[in-house]
Design a protein around this motif. Structure first.
Motif, PDB file in Angstrom:
ATOM      1  N   ALA A 126       0.797  -1.222   0.000  1.00 45.57           N
ATOM      2  CA  ALA A 126       0.000   0.000   0.000  1.00 45.57           C
ATOM      3  C   ALA A 126       0.832   1.275   0.000  1.00 45.57           C
ATOM      4  O   ALA A 126       0.287   2.363  -0.109  1.00 45.57           O
ATOM      5  CB  ALA A 126      -0.912  -0.010   1.225  1.00 45.57           C
ATOM      6  N   GLN A 314      -3.298  -5.617   4.096  1.00 44.81           N
ATOM      7  CA  GLN A 314      -3.356  -4.167   4.267  1.00 44.81           C
ATOM      8  C   GLN A 314      -4.399  -3.785   5.330  1.00 44.81           C
ATOM      9  O   GLN A 314      -4.143  -2.951   6.201  1.00 44.81           O
ATOM     10  CB  GLN A 314      -3.709  -3.516   2.923  1.00 44.81           C
ATOM     11  N   VAL A 403      -9.710   0.377   1.068  1.00 46.14           N
ATOM     12  CA  VAL A 403      -8.993  -0.742   1.678  1.00 46.14           C
ATOM     13  C   VAL A 403      -9.961  -1.905   1.870  1.00 46.14           C
ATOM     14  O   VAL A 403     -10.646  -1.992   2.886  1.00 46.14           O
ATOM     15  CB  VAL A 403      -8.380  -0.351   3.056  1.00 46.14           C
TER      16      VAL A 403
END
Length: 416
Positions: A126, A314, A403
């Motif tokens: 990320a 993530q 996300v």
């Protein structure tokens, strides 16, 4: 021509995902050299090492009553894992006398620590590679490790190892390492609410009872000699939730007067704020993708194999680091060595806010500068608080759909 080539070359090395590992390796080697230079050029500062050694010597001398163990700076306030790890350091450094040897061992620890942090960033996919430079560009962190030898360094190395294991879906092994981290210092408890949430969201509450017991059993096992001798003493000494902090050493609330800082209502208000923020993120951020919101995490209580859900690495890191950060913002006191509790999560958190890159970097550098102001005073504390609130706001108002919580079935990651 030439200018374009240079620009393309820089763009590749700073932003291309393929440059991540080479940059991490170069930074790691640079860190090794830097730490050796620091140890050899900058005088060591005695703060807690001698006290740690005295506390360990008390245990080696046969004292098992935890409340009677103390060093020159006061009573022993860490769990038993700390005692065993620093006992080994005591042996390896000639009863704690060979400080230079201890410093080299902490260089070793730092190199493991920063490698694990790089691996977390790499696994999350990320963050652009150039951001790794920010993870290394901190004077305060280097001094906490190699010039001060604080136990926070040991606790956080273990904690980040656990986070990395969670990001690879090694939940049980991660819980074991998490419990080891907790046995060194109690601040690791800040990760417990987000961790419990992730476990439940991934495989249901009942599938994680054995992991909760495992964490508990490890705590009991490590503290057993003391628990057996005097359970109350051990629990009161190792996990003292009512501990008073000294106003002098605090970095975070100097804009509040000392009487209020030490007062019970202030402590209660901070605890309420901490829990409220956790609930806000739980309801509005961490479960935003669920059709039934928080209810999806609680029910079914037990998920069968085909109902289990693979969380994205993530998302795992974001939830854990956010939960910890909430605890930092609401902490009753932050001493200088506590910086290592959250500095390395700041780039990760800020890259998950809607802020422009300049503001992100500016906030990180400002926070670093504030933690290097000694002694702290009302303005440094106030600016730190404002920076923290800005980051919290950015996390709260960030788009949740950026996300994804779950790994897409077709790209199902193998658990190694």
């Amino acid at each position: 021509g030439m200018a374009r080539q240079v620009r393309e070359w820089l763009t590749f090395w700073l932003t291309d995902v393929r440059a991540f590992v080479p940059i991490a390796v170069l930074l790691w080697l640079g860190e090794l050299v830097l730490n050796v230079v620091i140890v050899n050029r900058i005088p060591y500062t005695e703060i807690d090492w001698v006290a740690y050694m005295e506390e360990v010597e008390g245990v080696k001398g046969g004292e098992l009553d935890y409340l009677k163990l103390k060093g020159c700076t006061g009573p022993l306030v860490y769990p038993a894992g700390f005692v065993w790890i620093y006992s080994v350091l005591h042996d390896l450094t000639g009863n704690g006398a060979n400080i230079r040897m201890a410093q080299y061992m902490f260089i070793g620890l730092y190199m493991i620590f920063i490698a694990i942090v790089f691996a977390i960033y790499h696994r999350s996919k990320a963050i652009p590679p150039w951001v790794l430079i920010l993870l290394c560009a901190t004077k305060r962190i280097h001094s906490i490790f190699v010039l001060r030898l604080f136990n926070d360094c040991v606790a956080m190395t273990l904690l980040y190892a656990a986070v990395l294991l969670f990001m690879y879906h090694r939940w049980t092994l991660g819980c074991i390492v998490y419990s080891l981290a907790l046995s060194v210092k109690m601040n690791v408890l800040l990760y417990l609410p987000p961790l419990a949430f992730l476990l439940a969201k991934s495989s249901g509450i009942l599938n994680n009872v054995h992991r909760a017991l495992l964490v508990l059993i490890i705590q009991i096992g490590l503290g057993w000699p003391f628990i057996q001798y005097n359970t109350y003493s051990y629990l009161k000494g190792a996990f003292d939730f009512g501990r008073q902090f000294m106003y002098t050493w605090t970095v975070n609330w100097k804009f509040i007067d000392e009487d209020m800082f030490l007062s019970a209502p202030f402590a209660t208000a901070l605890l309420i704020a901490n829990l409220s923020l956790l609930f806000i993120f739980l309801f509005f951020k961490w479960c935003a993708d669920e059709q039934r919101g928080v209810f999806s995490v609680i029910w079914p209580l037990w998920r069968s194999e085909w109902q289990k859900r693979q969380l994205s690495p993530q998302y795992i890191a974001l939830v854990l680091f956010t939960g910890n950060f909430i605890g930092i913002v609401c902490a009753r006191s932050l001493h200088y060595q506590f910086f290592v509790w959250y500095y390395h999560t700041l780039p990760f958190l800020l890259w998950h806010t809607p802020y422009p890159t300049g503001l992100r970097v500016g906030l990180i550098l400002t926070i670093e500068v504030l933690w290097n102001i000694y002694p702290s005073y009302w303005l440094s504390s106030l600016v730190l608080f404002i920076c923290h609130v800005i980051i919290l706001g950015g996390l709260l108002f960030a788009r949740t759909d950026l996300v994804p919580a779950f790994v897409k079935p077709q790209t199902k990651l193998k658990s190694i």
